[in-house]
Design a protein around this motif. Structure first.
Motif, PDB file in Angstrom:
ATOM      1  N   MET A   1       0.846  -1.186   0.000  1.00 43.18           N
ATOM      2  CA  MET A   1       0.000   0.000   0.000  1.00 43.18           C
ATOM      3  C   MET A   1       0.887   1.243   0.000  1.00 43.18           C
ATOM      4  N   SER A   2       0.459   2.243  -0.706  1.00 41.53           N
ATOM      5  CA  SER A   2       1.248   3.468  -0.796  1.00 41.53           C
ATOM      6  C   SER A   2       1.134   4.271   0.498  1.00 41.53           C
ATOM      7  N   HIS A   3       2.061   5.198   0.640  1.00 47.27           N
ATOM      8  CA  HIS A   3       2.070   6.079   1.807  1.00 47.27           C
ATOM      9  C   HIS A   3       0.845   6.987   1.775  1.00 47.27           C
ATOM     10  N   THR A   4       0.182   7.100   2.904  1.00 48.34           N
ATOM     11  CA  THR A   4      -0.969   7.987   3.020  1.00 48.34           C
ATOM     12  C   THR A   4      -0.494   9.346   3.492  1.00 48.34           C
ATOM     13  N   PRO A   5      -0.699  10.399   2.698  1.00 49.04           N
ATOM     14  CA  PRO A   5      -0.272  11.733   3.127  1.00 49.04           C
ATOM     15  C   PRO A   5      -1.073  12.236   4.328  1.00 49.04           C
ATOM     16  N   HIS A   6      -0.513  13.170   5.013  1.00 43.43           N
ATOM     17  CA  HIS A   6      -1.155  13.858   6.145  1.00 43.43           C
ATOM     18  C   HIS A   6      -1.279  13.011   7.404  1.00 43.43           C
ATOM     19  N   GLU A   7      -0.489  11.960   7.535  1.00 41.11           N
ATOM     20  CA  GLU A   7      -0.488  11.210   8.797  1.00 41.11           C
ATOM     21  C   GLU A   7       0.020  12.141   9.894  1.00 41.11           C
ATOM     22  N   LEU A   8      -0.383  11.897  11.127  1.00 40.85           N
ATOM     23  CA  LEU A   8       0.024  12.775  12.229  1.00 40.85           C
ATOM     24  C   LEU A   8       1.541  12.860  12.356  1.00 40.85           C
ATOM     25  N   ALA A   9       2.221  11.760  12.138  1.00 41.00           N
ATOM     26  CA  ALA A   9       3.688  11.776  12.218  1.00 41.00           C
ATOM     27  C   ALA A   9       4.289  12.706  11.166  1.00 41.00           C
ATOM     28  N   ASP A  10       3.616  12.840  10.021  1.00 36.24           N
ATOM     29  CA  ASP A  10       4.079  13.756   8.976  1.00 36.24           C
ATOM     30  C   ASP A  10       3.731  15.206   9.307  1.00 36.24           C
ATOM     31  N   HIS A  16       7.319  13.183  17.483  1.00 33.80           N
ATOM     32  CA  HIS A  16       6.980  11.759  17.549  1.00 33.80           C
ATOM     33  C   HIS A  16       6.831  11.289  18.996  1.00 33.80           C
ATOM     34  N   ALA A  17       7.761  11.658  19.851  1.00 32.96           N
ATOM     35  CA  ALA A  17       7.712  11.224  21.252  1.00 32.96           C
ATOM     36  C   ALA A  17       6.501  11.808  21.970  1.00 32.96           C
ATOM     37  N   VAL A  18       6.194  13.071  21.693  1.00 39.27           N
ATOM     38  CA  VAL A  18       5.033  13.716  22.317  1.00 39.27           C
ATOM     39  C   VAL A  18       3.750  13.036  21.853  1.00 39.27           C
ATOM     40  N   LEU A  19       3.637  12.764  20.557  1.00 38.89           N
ATOM     41  CA  LEU A  19       2.454  12.088  20.032  1.00 38.89           C
ATOM     42  C   LEU A  19       2.269  10.729  20.703  1.00 38.89           C
ATOM     43  N   HIS A  20       3.347   9.976  20.794  1.00 43.54           N
ATOM     44  CA  HIS A  20       3.269   8.650  21.403  1.00 43.54           C
ATOM     45  C   HIS A  20       2.845   8.740  22.871  1.00 43.54           C
ATOM     46  N   LEU A  22       1.221  11.146  24.408  1.00 43.56           N
ATOM     47  CA  LEU A  22      -0.176  11.579  24.514  1.00 43.56           C
ATOM     48  C   LEU A  22      -1.142  10.448  24.185  1.00 43.56           C
ATOM     49  N   LYS A  23      -0.825   9.664  23.156  1.00 40.31           N
ATOM     50  CA  LYS A  23      -1.696   8.537  22.807  1.00 40.31           C
ATOM     51  C   LYS A  23      -1.775   7.526  23.949  1.00 40.31           C
ATOM     52  N   MET A  24      -0.679   7.345  24.672  1.00 41.66           N
ATOM     53  CA  MET A  24      -0.640   6.379  25.768  1.00 41.66           C
ATOM     54  C   MET A  24      -1.276   6.914  27.049  1.00 41.66           C
ATOM     55  N   GLU A  25      -1.154   8.220  27.294  1.00 36.16           N
ATOM     56  CA  GLU A  25      -1.540   8.789  28.587  1.00 36.16           C
ATOM     57  C   GLU A  25      -2.833   9.597  28.577  1.00 36.16           C
ATOM     58  N   ASP A  26      -3.302  10.018  27.422  1.00 33.45           N
ATOM     59  CA  ASP A  26      -4.452  10.926  27.352  1.00 33.45           C
ATOM     60  C   ASP A  26      -5.534  10.298  26.469  1.00 33.45           C
ATOM     61  N   ALA A  27      -6.594   9.800  27.106  1.00 31.92           N
ATOM     62  CA  ALA A  27      -7.660   9.109  26.375  1.00 31.92           C
ATOM     63  C   ALA A  27      -8.341  10.035  25.363  1.00 31.92           C
ATOM     64  N   HIS A  28      -8.529  11.294  25.731  1.00 28.70           N
ATOM     65  CA  HIS A  28      -9.156  12.249  24.801  1.00 28.70           C
ATOM     66  C   HIS A  28      -8.278  12.430  23.565  1.00 28.70           C
ATOM     67  N   GLU A  71      -7.034  21.009  16.668  1.00 35.25           N
ATOM     68  CA  GLU A  71      -7.216  20.624  18.070  1.00 35.25           C
ATOM     69  C   GLU A  71      -6.033  19.786  18.555  1.00 35.25           C
ATOM     70  N   ILE A  72      -5.606  18.853  17.729  1.00 35.35           N
ATOM     71  CA  ILE A  72      -4.451  18.018  18.069  1.00 35.35           C
ATOM     72  C   ILE A  72      -3.202  18.882  18.209  1.00 35.35           C
ATOM     73  N   GLY A  73      -3.022  19.826  17.299  1.00 38.09           N
ATOM     74  CA  GLY A  73      -1.862  20.715  17.336  1.00 38.09           C
ATOM     75  C   GLY A  73      -1.808  21.525  18.614  1.00 38.09           C
ATOM     76  N   ALA A  74      -2.953  21.992  19.073  1.00 41.22           N
ATOM     77  CA  ALA A  74      -2.992  22.766  20.319  1.00 41.22           C
ATOM     78  C   ALA A  74      -2.589  21.894  21.505  1.00 41.22           C
ATOM     79  N   ILE A  75      -3.058  20.654  21.517  1.00 38.81           N
ATOM     80  CA  ILE A  75      -2.713  19.740  22.613  1.00 38.81           C
ATOM     81  C   ILE A  75      -1.222  19.403  22.568  1.00 38.81           C
ATOM     82  N   VAL A  76      -0.704  19.152  21.375  1.00 41.57           N
ATOM     83  CA  VAL A  76       0.725  18.832  21.213  1.00 41.57           C
ATOM     84  C   VAL A  76       1.572  20.018  21.672  1.00 41.57           C
ATOM     85  N   ALA A  77       1.210  21.212  21.261  1.00 43.85           N
ATOM     86  CA  ALA A  77       1.987  22.409  21.642  1.00 43.85           C
ATOM     87  C   ALA A  77       2.002  22.577  23.160  1.00 43.85           C
ATOM     88  N   LYS A  78       0.856  22.354  23.799  1.00 44.31           N
ATOM     89  CA  LYS A  78       0.791  22.463  25.248  1.00 44.31           C
ATOM     90  C   LYS A  78       1.641  21.386  25.907  1.00 44.31           C
TER      91      LYS A  78
END
Length: 83
Positions: A1-10, A16-20, A22-28, A71-78
């Motif tokens: 399957m080809s790469h899907t553009p606009h993935e959160l990691a992209d 990457h560490a912050v995303l991971h 947050l996914k593990m610690e923040d249910a929202h 919304e995700i960007g605001a949470i990541v920045a915080k």
């Protein structure tokens, strides 16, 4: 399957560490990330012509993806400043 553009990691390549963490610690955040992933994949299927959709539906999905990304960007920045 080809790469899907606009993935959160992209969209947040330096967070990457912050995303991971947050996914593990923040249910929202995990729900938002999953919803973003689902919407993004649907857009990719439409743009790849694997799935049919009206122009209105495609635009609605793109607006939804943008709102989720904001919304995700605001949470990541915080979380980035708190870490």
């Amino acid at each position: 399957m080809s790469h899907t553009p606009h993935e959160l990691a992209d969209e947040f390549p330096q967070d990457h560490a912050v995303l991971h963490r947050l996914k593990m610690e923040d249910a929202h955040f995990a729900r938002l990330a999953e919803e973003y992933h689902e919407v993004n994949r649907e857009i990719h299927r439409i743009e790849s012509e694997v799935e049919a959709a009206s122009d209105d539906r495609a635009e609605e999905l793109k607006k939804q993806r943008l709102a989720l990304a904001d919304e995700i960007g605001a949470i990541v920045a915080k979380a980035r400043t708190a870490a």
